[in-house]
Scaffold this active site. Structure first.
Site, PDB file in Angstrom:
ATOM      1  N   GLN A 157       0.960 -10.954  -3.805  1.00 52.01           N
ATOM      2  CA  GLN A 157      -0.300 -10.984  -3.630  1.00 52.01           C
ATOM      3  C   GLN A 157      -0.950 -10.117  -5.135  1.00 52.01           C
ATOM      4  O   GLN A 157      -0.288  -9.408  -5.625  1.00 52.01           O
ATOM      5  CB  GLN A 157      -0.776  -9.791  -2.450  1.00 52.01           C
ATOM      6  CG  GLN A 157      -0.378 -10.400  -1.050  1.00 52.01           C
ATOM      7  CD  GLN A 157      -0.566  -9.128   0.031  1.00 52.01           C
ATOM      8  OE1 GLN A 157       0.127  -7.891  -0.419  1.00 52.01           O
ATOM      9  NE2 GLN A 157      -1.340  -9.297   0.969  1.00 52.01           N
ATOM     10  N   HIS A 159      -5.434  -1.292  -5.170  1.00 60.14           N
ATOM     11  CA  HIS A 159      -5.835  -0.201  -4.332  1.00 60.14           C
ATOM     12  C   HIS A 159      -6.445   0.807  -4.985  1.00 60.14           C
ATOM     13  O   HIS A 159      -6.221   1.264  -6.024  1.00 60.14           O
ATOM     14  CB  HIS A 159      -4.516   0.648  -3.531  1.00 60.14           C
ATOM     15  CG  HIS A 159      -3.797  -0.420  -2.637  1.00 60.14           C
ATOM     16  ND1 HIS A 159      -2.904  -0.971  -2.906  1.00 60.14           N
ATOM     17  CD2 HIS A 159      -4.111  -0.539  -1.167  1.00 60.14           C
ATOM     18  CE1 HIS A 159      -2.441  -1.586  -1.748  1.00 60.14           C
ATOM     19  NE2 HIS A 159      -3.123  -1.486  -0.770  1.00 60.14           N
ATOM     20  N   ASP A 170      -2.565  -7.697  -5.517  1.00 60.84           N
ATOM     21  CA  ASP A 170      -2.880  -6.513  -4.657  1.00 60.84           C
ATOM     22  C   ASP A 170      -3.346  -5.424  -5.325  1.00 60.84           C
ATOM     23  O   ASP A 170      -2.695  -4.976  -6.422  1.00 60.84           O
ATOM     24  CB  ASP A 170      -1.663  -6.002  -3.801  1.00 60.84           C
ATOM     25  CG  ASP A 170      -2.018  -5.381  -2.414  1.00 60.84           C
ATOM     26  OD1 ASP A 170      -3.084  -5.504  -2.073  1.00 60.84           O
ATOM     27  OD2 ASP A 170      -1.107  -5.310  -1.683  1.00 60.84           O
ATOM     28  N   LYS A 211     -12.934  -4.355   7.472  1.00 56.98           N
ATOM     29  CA  LYS A 211     -12.336  -5.113   6.281  1.00 56.98           C
ATOM     30  C   LYS A 211     -13.556  -6.237   6.125  1.00 56.98           C
ATOM     31  O   LYS A 211     -14.271  -6.723   7.093  1.00 56.98           O
ATOM     32  CB  LYS A 211     -11.173  -5.767   6.494  1.00 56.98           C
ATOM     33  CG  LYS A 211     -10.894  -6.810   7.552  1.00 56.98           C
ATOM     34  CD  LYS A 211      -9.641  -7.426   7.574  1.00 56.98           C
ATOM     35  CE  LYS A 211      -9.502  -8.378   8.591  1.00 56.98           C
ATOM     36  NZ  LYS A 211      -8.101  -9.117   8.695  1.00 56.98           N
ATOM     37  N   ARG A 228       7.247 -11.189   5.239  1.00 55.96           N
ATOM     38  CA  ARG A 228       6.625 -11.038   6.606  1.00 55.96           C
ATOM     39  C   ARG A 228       7.501 -12.033   7.371  1.00 55.96           C
ATOM     40  O   ARG A 228       7.462 -13.362   6.907  1.00 55.96           O
ATOM     41  CB  ARG A 228       5.204 -11.064   6.853  1.00 55.96           C
ATOM     42  CG  ARG A 228       4.561  -9.853   5.794  1.00 55.96           C
ATOM     43  CD  ARG A 228       2.927 -10.195   5.861  1.00 55.96           C
ATOM     44  NE  ARG A 228       2.416  -9.295   5.035  1.00 55.96           N
ATOM     45  CZ  ARG A 228       0.971  -9.299   4.631  1.00 55.96           C
ATOM     46  NH1 ARG A 228       0.168 -10.225   5.366  1.00 55.96           N
ATOM     47  NH2 ARG A 228       0.526  -8.294   3.895  1.00 55.96           N
ATOM     48  N   HIS A 271      -8.240  -1.022   0.298  1.00 59.08           N
ATOM     49  CA  HIS A 271      -7.255  -2.087  -0.116  1.00 59.08           C
ATOM     50  C   HIS A 271      -8.230  -3.418  -0.542  1.00 59.08           C
ATOM     51  O   HIS A 271      -9.015  -3.793   0.133  1.00 59.08           O
ATOM     52  CB  HIS A 271      -6.346  -2.444   1.336  1.00 59.08           C
ATOM     53  CG  HIS A 271      -5.918  -1.077   1.650  1.00 59.08           C
ATOM     54  ND1 HIS A 271      -4.372  -0.943   2.152  1.00 59.08           N
ATOM     55  CD2 HIS A 271      -6.351  -0.174   2.485  1.00 59.08           C
ATOM     56  CE1 HIS A 271      -4.182   0.045   2.588  1.00 59.08           C
ATOM     57  NE2 HIS A 271      -5.469   0.422   3.011  1.00 59.08           N
ATOM     58  N   CYS A 296       0.836  -1.191  -0.013  1.00 59.58           N
ATOM     59  CA  CYS A 296      -0.011  -0.248  -0.004  1.00 59.58           C
ATOM     60  C   CYS A 296       0.870   1.157  -0.035  1.00 59.58           C
ATOM     61  O   CYS A 296       0.305   2.102  -0.872  1.00 59.58           O
ATOM     62  CB  CYS A 296      -1.021   0.126   1.073  1.00 59.58           C
ATOM     63  SG  CYS A 296      -0.640  -0.929   2.408  1.00 59.58           S
TER      64      CYS A 296
END
Length: 658
Positions: free
Chosen positions: A404, A408, A406, A487, A386, A533, A357
């Site tokens: 991911q 946004h 991912d 979320k 991570r 997100h 992000c």
């Protein structure tokens, strides 16, 4: 006066403390007989727990899912007593023994090592305790009395000291010779725990801290009915057959190598095909839905993560690298020339990104944005890292490095609901393609969070309204939101009913504030965008792990690493087999020619093991007629087909994602 409110709103009054059995008896004799506990003011209690204050209650019977927690916690105590009987009351030190979603476990400090070969012996001792119907009895004790009872058990003494001073200390007796420091809840007597099974043995650090002693953990499960236990054990056997780690090796999909580091995935050619096909579909869908693909670095300055809040809320899961200026160049330490203490002190610290992000935010912020520009949808196959404890790593499902899909979305507040619904539509398309069932949860504000309560309420309501307007059922999970916003989490169900973490949609009013994101509105004033997100698959690694187990390794044809194998019955037919091979190859089919000098039966078994969707057998008859004999992994023998006919069948399957 104690006033007890029932689920229907009616109330019962008591002039003294009461308990679940008495309350149930006031409702009906049947309920009094069947009650195993209750939810009282949101807390699960058993029939032993005295009720000393007014509140709301819902009586729990064996038909309620919450009753399994009571049953399984009781089974854990029966397990602990059985272990003490076998290995000696003075020799066994007890850790903890909670109920879990799937069963229960207990941690032991023992003078001997237990293996799975010892479990039948322990089960037999547990059955003796069950047959004797030993009562569970709750007792409130003083701290002094508790210290005396547990003076030889260091783990219980440590737990005792962690109980707040204003909380009462309770122990539960099982029969006359076993007691445990415990809040409950438990069943009335051991005879109710009939359908149980011990499953495995593992090591577990005391309190999950690798600096503490390693204890021995015994896992088990329990159900009210033997039929339910048998069904669960059958699902476990199915799960073993579907284990993605075993199938991943069998199908040569991926590897994780200690030389490179734990939790880091290497995709082999076969696994890369599966991943590429999924990514190709995902990228095309993003393009159709108005997303712009971007790329961001894997490593960024630590200060960026301080601005985002990850440094304060997530740093124990992050990897950091010190970089120092040296001879007008930045330098990383190495074995030959390590960083000095002074250099580390003045280093610029970088973080390997755990999220994508902040990178997307910097691209948004790189120029002035108008209300006409919004919504802006960015998308990235972003690889993140991570830190996960080595003991928690599990194949593709729990790793340290993963990618991911991912995305946004930066939008105006009036666009938020529509954007959430657009993501939901995309998620449903994904679940339909892979034929996956699901459960939707909304995670609300956690204990540690950033931003105002007003912003959290606005964001949570936007998620709820989007789901309601699309007609989706959902569950509220209190406190399960991200630190920056609420979320929607969609738990995916596989072929045998297990839940997997899947798509997620998170509304964020906070990071736009922290990074001072703006757009110029119609009135010429700067306004704050809302940030969404979202990940459609989530982790690609975990999603493919899910698919391996969901399909038991037999991927649908469009995903299969090898879609067709051609098997000549002897070397005499290799030329014809090669002709068929070239026609399929030219049509874009992932095909292999098994030209090994081996018996046909061996080649067929090999193809079966590799779970290849189609085998084309060619011999004299096929060569003479210009056909192939088709064997489907799913449908069995399909008989003789012309090559064009088979190509039409398989290309249609691939096109329709079957």
């Amino acid at each position: 006066m104690i006033v007890i409110e029932l689920p229907d709103g009616s109330k019962l009054e008591f002039d003294r403390e009461t308990n679940v059995k008495e309350i149930a008896g006031r409702i009906s004799k049947s309920l009094e007989k069947n009650a195993v506990g209750a939810l009282f003011n949101g807390e699960l209690i058993d029939v032993h727990t005295p009720i000393k204050e007014s509140g709301r209650i819902r009586i729990i019977t064996q038909k309620d899912p919450e009753s399994l927690q009571i049953l399984r916690h009781s089974a854990a105590h029966i397990l602990a007593k059985a272990v003490k009987r076998i290995y000696g009351y003075d020799n066994v030190k007890l850790g903890i023994g909670p109920a879990t979603e799937e069963g229960f476990y207990y941690d032991f400090d023992l003078p001997v090592s237990i293996s799975e070969e010892d479990l039948p012996k322990i089960e037999e001792e547990m059955r003796k305790i069950v047959q004797s119907k030993e009562p569970f009895r709750r007792e409130v004790v003083s701290r002094e009395r508790a210290r005396e009872l547990f003076k030889d058990d260091p783990y219980k003494l440590e737990l005792l000291e962690s109980i707040p001073e204003d909380e009462e200390v309770t122990i539960y007796w099982l029969g006359e010779d076993f007691f445990d420091l415990c809040k409950g809840p438990h069943v009335e007597h051991s005879g109710l725990v009939k359908a149980f099974k011990l499953l495995s043995v593992a090591g577990a650090y005391w309190r999950g801290d690798s600096r503490n002693k390693m204890l021995q953990r015994i896992y088990g499960t329990a159900f009210w009915k033997k039929k339910d236990l048998d069904e669960y054990l059958h699902r476990l056997e199915e799960a073993k057959k579907r284990d993605h780690r075993i199938l991943g090796k069998q199908l040569d999909l991926f590897g994780i190598y200690e030389e490179a580091g734990p939790g880091l995935v290497f995709w082999h050619p076969n696994g890369s095909v599966v991943r590429q096909e999924i990514e190709r579909w995902v990228e095309e869908e993003h393009r159709k839905r108005g997303y712009q693909r971007i790329y961001t670095p894997h490593i960024m300055k630590a200060d960026l993560w301080k601005t985002s809040g990850h440094y304060n809320f997530y740093r124990e899961n992050m990897f950091f690298v010190p970089v120092v200026e040296h001879d007008e160049e930045e330098r990383l330490g190495n074995d030959e020339v390590p960083l000095t203490c002074e250099e580390i002190e003045r280093a610029n610290w970088y973080a390997v990104k755990p999220m994508n992000c902040p990178g997307h935010i910097l691209i948004y912020k790189s120029q002035v944005r108008s209300y006409r520009d919004l919504p802006i949808r960015y998308f990235e196959f972003g690889t993140v890292y991570r830190y996960e404890k080595s003991g928690s790593l599990h194949g593709l499902l729990r790793v340290r490095g993963f990618t991911q899909d991912d995305g946004h979305i930066f939008c105006r507040p009036d666009q938020l609901k529509e954007e959430i619904q657009g993501v939901l539509d995309y998620v449903m398309e994904l679940l339909s393609i892979f034929q996956l069932d699901y459960v939707i949860n909304i995670g609300t504000k956690p204990e540690k969070y950033i931003g105002s309560d007003e912003a959290w309420e606005h964001a949570t309501n936007a998620l709820i309204e989007a789901l309601k307007e699309r007609g989706f059922d959902y569950n509220i999970v209190e406190g399960d939101g991200a630190f920056y916003g609420p979320k929607i989490d969609i738990a995916v169900l596989d072929a045998i009913g297990r839940k997997w973490d899947g798509p997620t949609i998170q509304v964020d009013f906070n990071l736009p504030e922290r990074f001072d994101l703006t757009y110029v509105d119609r009135d010429g004033q700067k306004k704050r965008p809302v940030m969404v997100h979202r990940a459609i698959m989530g982790s690609i690694e975990r999603f493919i792990g899910l698919l391996i187990e969901h399909y038991a390794g037999l991927f649908p044809t469009w995903l299969a690493p090898t879609q067709v194998v051609i098997i000549p019955v002897s070397d005499k037919f290799l030329d014809y087999a090669d002709e068929v091979y070239r026609k399929l190859k030219e049509a874009g089919i992932r095909v292999k020619l098994d030209d090994e000098s081996a018996k046909v039966g061996y080649k067929i078994r090999k193809a079966e093991t590799m779970k290849i969707p189609y085998m084309l057998i060619v011999g004299q008859k096929e060569q003479d007629s210009g056909t192939v004999s088709v064997r489907s992994k799913r449908e069995g023998e399909l008989g003789s087909m012309e090559i064009a006919q088979f190509l039409d069948k398989i290309t249609r399957e691939i096109r329709e994602k079957k």
